[in-house]
Scaffold this motif. Sequence first.
Motif, PDB file in Angstrom:
ATOM      1  N   PRO A  38      14.038  69.989  55.436  1.00  0.00           N
ATOM      2  CA  PRO A  38      13.832  70.606  54.107  1.00  0.00           C
ATOM      3  C   PRO A  38      12.725  72.176  53.693  1.00  0.00           C
ATOM      4  O   PRO A  38      11.943  71.914  53.017  1.00  0.00           O
ATOM      5  N   PHE A  39      13.037  72.786  54.856  1.00  0.00           N
ATOM      6  CA  PHE A  39      12.587  73.772  54.139  1.00  0.00           C
ATOM      7  C   PHE A  39      13.420  75.261  54.665  1.00  0.00           C
ATOM      8  O   PHE A  39      14.199  75.349  55.077  1.00  0.00           O
ATOM      9  N   GLY A  43      12.439  79.502  59.210  1.00  0.00           N
ATOM     10  CA  GLY A  43      11.565  79.032  59.115  1.00  0.00           C
ATOM     11  C   GLY A  43      10.852  78.423  60.395  1.00  0.00           C
ATOM     12  O   GLY A  43      12.305  78.487  61.308  1.00  0.00           O
ATOM     13  N   PRO A  44      10.043  78.163  61.277  1.00  0.00           N
ATOM     14  CA  PRO A  44       9.703  76.907  61.796  1.00  0.00           C
ATOM     15  C   PRO A  44      10.676  75.516  62.757  1.00  0.00           C
ATOM     16  O   PRO A  44      11.154  75.067  62.898  1.00  0.00           O
ATOM     17  N   ALA A  45      10.841  75.140  61.122  1.00  0.00           N
ATOM     18  CA  ALA A  45      11.282  73.375  61.005  1.00  0.00           C
ATOM     19  C   ALA A  45      13.025  74.185  61.019  1.00  0.00           C
ATOM     20  O   ALA A  45      13.721  73.725  61.719  1.00  0.00           O
ATOM     21  N   ALA A  94      12.678  66.245  59.517  1.00  0.00           N
ATOM     22  CA  ALA A  94      10.968  66.486  58.743  1.00  0.00           C
ATOM     23  C   ALA A  94       9.959  67.130  59.446  1.00  0.00           C
ATOM     24  O   ALA A  94       9.846  66.220  60.343  1.00  0.00           O
ATOM     25  N   SER A  95       8.872  66.967  58.532  1.00  0.00           N
ATOM     26  CA  SER A  95       7.664  67.427  59.418  1.00  0.00           C
ATOM     27  C   SER A  95       7.049  66.890  59.161  1.00  0.00           C
ATOM     28  O   SER A  95       7.153  65.622  58.089  1.00  0.00           O
ATOM     29  N   SER A  96       5.273  66.719  58.823  1.00  0.00           N
ATOM     30  CA  SER A  96       4.302  65.525  58.745  1.00  0.00           C
ATOM     31  C   SER A  96       4.102  65.038  57.857  1.00  0.00           C
ATOM     32  O   SER A  96       3.380  64.295  56.854  1.00  0.00           O
ATOM     33  N   GLY A  97       3.780  66.354  56.774  1.00  0.00           N
ATOM     34  CA  GLY A  97       3.471  66.528  55.125  1.00  0.00           C
ATOM     35  C   GLY A  97       4.350  65.571  54.278  1.00  0.00           C
ATOM     36  O   GLY A  97       3.766  65.106  54.136  1.00  0.00           O
ATOM     37  N   ALA A  98       5.622  65.618  54.355  1.00  0.00           N
ATOM     38  CA  ALA A  98       6.086  64.636  53.497  1.00  0.00           C
ATOM     39  C   ALA A  98       6.591  63.133  54.168  1.00  0.00           C
ATOM     40  O   ALA A  98       6.854  62.234  53.368  1.00  0.00           O
ATOM     41  N   ILE A  99       6.259  62.953  55.013  1.00  0.00           N
ATOM     42  CA  ILE A  99       6.221  61.696  55.543  1.00  0.00           C
ATOM     43  C   ILE A  99       4.844  60.812  55.348  1.00  0.00           C
ATOM     44  O   ILE A  99       4.866  59.984  55.354  1.00  0.00           O
ATOM     45  N   TYR A 254       6.842  67.611  63.687  1.00  0.00           N
ATOM     46  CA  TYR A 254       8.200  67.886  63.486  1.00  0.00           C
ATOM     47  C   TYR A 254       9.570  66.654  64.637  1.00  0.00           C
ATOM     48  O   TYR A 254       9.469  65.989  65.160  1.00  0.00           O
ATOM     49  N   GLY A 255      10.234  65.517  63.597  1.00  0.00           N
ATOM     50  CA  GLY A 255      10.701  64.593  63.969  1.00  0.00           C
ATOM     51  C   GLY A 255      12.247  64.071  62.885  1.00  0.00           C
ATOM     52  O   GLY A 255      12.681  65.391  61.918  1.00  0.00           O
ATOM     53  N   LEU A 256      12.774  63.752  63.838  1.00  0.00           N
ATOM     54  CA  LEU A 256      14.433  63.446  63.561  1.00  0.00           C
ATOM     55  C   LEU A 256      14.688  62.432  62.407  1.00  0.00           C
ATOM     56  O   LEU A 256      13.906  60.580  63.405  1.00  0.00           O
ATOM     57  N   LEU A 257      15.020  61.838  61.284  1.00  0.00           N
ATOM     58  CA  LEU A 257      14.743  60.783  60.630  1.00  0.00           C
ATOM     59  C   LEU A 257      16.457  60.558  59.735  1.00  0.00           C
ATOM     60  O   LEU A 257      17.383  61.455  59.176  1.00  0.00           O
TER      61      LEU A 257
END
Length: 325
Positions: A38-39, A43-45, A94-99, A254-257
Amino acid sequence: MNITRRAALGALALPLAAPGLARAQAAFPDQPIRMIVPFAAGGPADLIARVTARVMSERLGKPIVVEARAGAGGAIGVDAAAKARPDGHTIVMASSGAIVILPHLQATMPYDAQKDLAPITQVLAVPQIIAIAPNLGPKNLAEFVAMAKARPGALSFGSAGVGSSLHMAGELLKIRAGIDIVHIPYRGAAPAVTDLLAGRIQMLAADVPALLPHVQGGSVPALAVTAEERLGILPNLPTAIEAGVPGMISETWYGLLGPSGIPADRLRILAEAAQAALRDTQTRDALIAQGGRVVGSNPDDFANFIRTTSTTWAEVVRTNNIKLD
């Protein structure tokens, strides 16, 4: 006679049906898997996704196509994953922000992070380095806290924008240390680092990669790291907890969902493939180079982690009355 004949036919049918069912269950994945990032690409993600996807693809026996869907702090890409068909062929890095952050800052969200998504595994956690402007004076975090308490509202801290993990780390420090420092939002971490170096802001809690070169080069004083344990790359830098601020743990993770409703057996296959990737030496080295620790949790542990951290950031948003501009 008819009953016996039907029973015999049924008995013959069972061995024929069972292999077909087994093949259907073993077929997953039966097509390429889409991994949404989602970026923006590069970038890092994106890097974390591509590094993890390499071994996952080998393990699953199917290609993993990394697709950038940037926008709205990661919410657009996460929403696309949440609304995808729950067959396991669409996942999101995903990263922590959106979750765990944005849901507490926005009145409406296109998805419910804890209902519409199925956690697979937490991949990487990147803490922040708490650094101060050159020549500010404090030699450690306790001295900075004492300075801030003596001058309420006089010191400032920068961030990558309202609601960013850098912003939330600063707000958490305000609560945990009992200080009043003023938030100055920037359009990204880089300009915040620039102003820290110039002394235009007094403090910055930024993800390790953003500050590491400046800390190692001696251009900014680092006071602490917001992790449970010290970093191997900065072994002499204490954690914020060691430095006297209890509960000061903040990480960009960062994590997979996937979309909720993925069958349990497919969720397990995805989790095992991801965990295998995170045990791979080349993958681990590439991820650790991003300044974090590799996690590799199971789906249940990841779900519990999301609930816990979501509660923490909800408290920070509520206590400090944080609102998006």
